[in-house]
Design an enzyme around this catalytic site. Sequence first.
Site, short mmCIF file in Angstrom:
data_model
loop_
_atom_site.label_atom_id
_atom_site.label_comp_id
_atom_site.label_asym_id
_atom_site.label_seq_id
_atom_site.Cartn_x
_atom_site.Cartn_y
_atom_site.Cartn_z
N SER A 97 15.41 11.44 -10.02
CA SER A 97 16.57 10.57 -9.81
C SER A 97 16.68 9.59 -10.97
O SER A 97 15.71 9.37 -11.71
CB SER A 97 16.36 9.79 -8.51
OG SER A 97 17.20 8.66 -8.46
N TYR A 130 12.06 4.29 -2.70
CA TYR A 130 12.67 5.49 -3.28
C TYR A 130 12.44 5.49 -4.80
O TYR A 130 12.08 6.51 -5.38
CB TYR A 130 14.17 5.47 -2.94
CG TYR A 130 14.94 6.69 -3.40
CD1 TYR A 130 14.76 7.92 -2.78
CD2 TYR A 130 15.87 6.60 -4.43
CE1 TYR A 130 15.49 9.04 -3.19
CE2 TYR A 130 16.61 7.71 -4.83
CZ TYR A 130 16.42 8.92 -4.22
OH TYR A 130 17.13 10.03 -4.62
P1 NAD Z 1 20.61 15.43 1.80
O1 NAD Z 1 20.23 14.35 2.75
O2 NAD Z 1 21.96 16.04 1.88
O3 NAD Z 1 19.52 16.62 1.88
C1 NAD Z 1 18.15 16.43 2.10
C2 NAD Z 1 17.64 17.55 2.99
O4 NAD Z 1 16.22 17.40 3.14
C3 NAD Z 1 18.25 17.50 4.40
O5 NAD Z 1 18.78 18.77 4.75
C4 NAD Z 1 17.07 17.13 5.30
O6 NAD Z 1 17.12 17.72 6.59
C5 NAD Z 1 15.89 17.69 4.49
N1 NAD Z 1 14.64 17.03 4.87
C6 NAD Z 1 14.44 15.71 5.13
N2 NAD Z 1 13.16 15.50 5.49
C7 NAD Z 1 12.53 16.70 5.43
C8 NAD Z 1 11.21 17.14 5.71
N3 NAD Z 1 10.25 16.26 6.09
N4 NAD Z 1 10.90 18.44 5.54
C9 NAD Z 1 11.86 19.34 5.17
N5 NAD Z 1 13.13 18.99 4.90
C10 NAD Z 1 13.47 17.69 5.03
O7 NAD Z 1 20.36 14.80 0.37
P2 NAD Z 1 20.71 15.31 -1.09
O8 NAD Z 1 21.51 14.24 -1.72
O9 NAD Z 1 21.21 16.72 -1.09
O10 NAD Z 1 19.26 15.21 -1.76
C11 NAD Z 1 18.54 16.30 -2.29
C12 NAD Z 1 17.56 15.75 -3.32
O11 NAD Z 1 18.29 15.19 -4.42
C13 NAD Z 1 16.67 14.60 -2.80
O12 NAD Z 1 15.39 14.72 -3.36
C14 NAD Z 1 17.34 13.38 -3.33
O13 NAD Z 1 16.46 12.30 -3.44
C15 NAD Z 1 17.80 13.89 -4.68
N6 NAD Z 1 18.84 13.09 -5.32
C16 NAD Z 1 20.06 12.89 -4.75
C17 NAD Z 1 20.99 12.12 -5.43
C18 NAD Z 1 22.35 11.85 -4.87
O14 NAD Z 1 23.12 11.12 -5.51
N7 NAD Z 1 22.71 12.42 -3.72
C19 NAD Z 1 20.71 11.57 -6.67
C20 NAD Z 1 19.46 11.80 -7.22
C21 NAD Z 1 18.55 12.57 -6.54
#
Ligand code: NAD
Length: 281
Positions: A164, A177
Amino acid sequence: MNNLKDLKEKVCVITGGGGVIGSSLANGLAGTGLITVIIDINEEAAVSVADAVTRETGMQSFGLKADVLDRRSLEEVEKTIQQEIGNIDFLINGAGGNSPKATTKLEELTEEDLENLDSGFFGLEMEGFKQVFDLNFTGTLLPTMVFSRQMVKRQKGVILNISSMNAFKPLTKIPAYSAAKASINNFTEWLAVHFAKVGVRVNAIAPGFFLTNQNRFLLVDETTGELTERGRKIISSTPMGTFGEPGDITGTTLFLLSDMSHFITGICIPVDGGYSAYGGV
Ligand code: NAD
């Protein structure tokens, strides 16, 4: 090797694959001919993403339930994959996210807040802090331990961690985070060196800002649907002037999984519309 043909029929496990970024990645990867295994703690989400991927791309995709913080559940899923699908070629550690429980109310403390210190750092609850830190860091470490063992034995594989912007410079309000994502970059480098002579590459992608379930509460006003002040600040700090679309991560992912990047290990590529390059002025 200058095309993506080496990816055809390879098996890619995506943790958190039921989420916004994971499901978009699954679609993009399947569209290039990969077999995807969607792992999520939310079984319904995992299965419905896998079904949609198969429907839309014609490629095999499997949705399986596992908790990235529960080693036994990961080991069971790994066994099922080996027996019923085949060797795992790639692992994308996508499960992660933030939570209001690990978020301070104030961005910074001022003299006016001295009677109200719990609105900032001192009000953080260890339970929420630990939950977010563990999900992002341990939730990357444990699946890597479980799914990369066979890669190392076969001396072939790629691990891709999802970092991130917070890894480079922490954002206000979300210290757990930020610390966890910084530790993911450090771990990516450590493991890349550790595995460099046994044919397994380890890299990371740092997405900029994408509107998803984990950050919507910070970026969009629930009642009006307008961007919050924080949401507006992010857009004005992103030279391209928009949030990313989940599909924007696919190209970099394909590159890092394919042999096109065979001499690249231990790096973290920002996919951020210029956010990390911008000094704010
Ligand atoms: P999201 O919440 O849509 O998806 C996360 C998924 O992880 C969900 O389906 C959830 O059920 C699953 N999850 C949560 N806890 C879990 C566990 N203990 N075991 C298995 N699965 C689990 O979020 P996203 O935005 O798609 O995030 C995906 C990745 O990208 C994450 O690592 C997030 O930190 C990273 N990220 C997102 C952004 C953003 O702007 N959205 C930016 C940088 C990084």
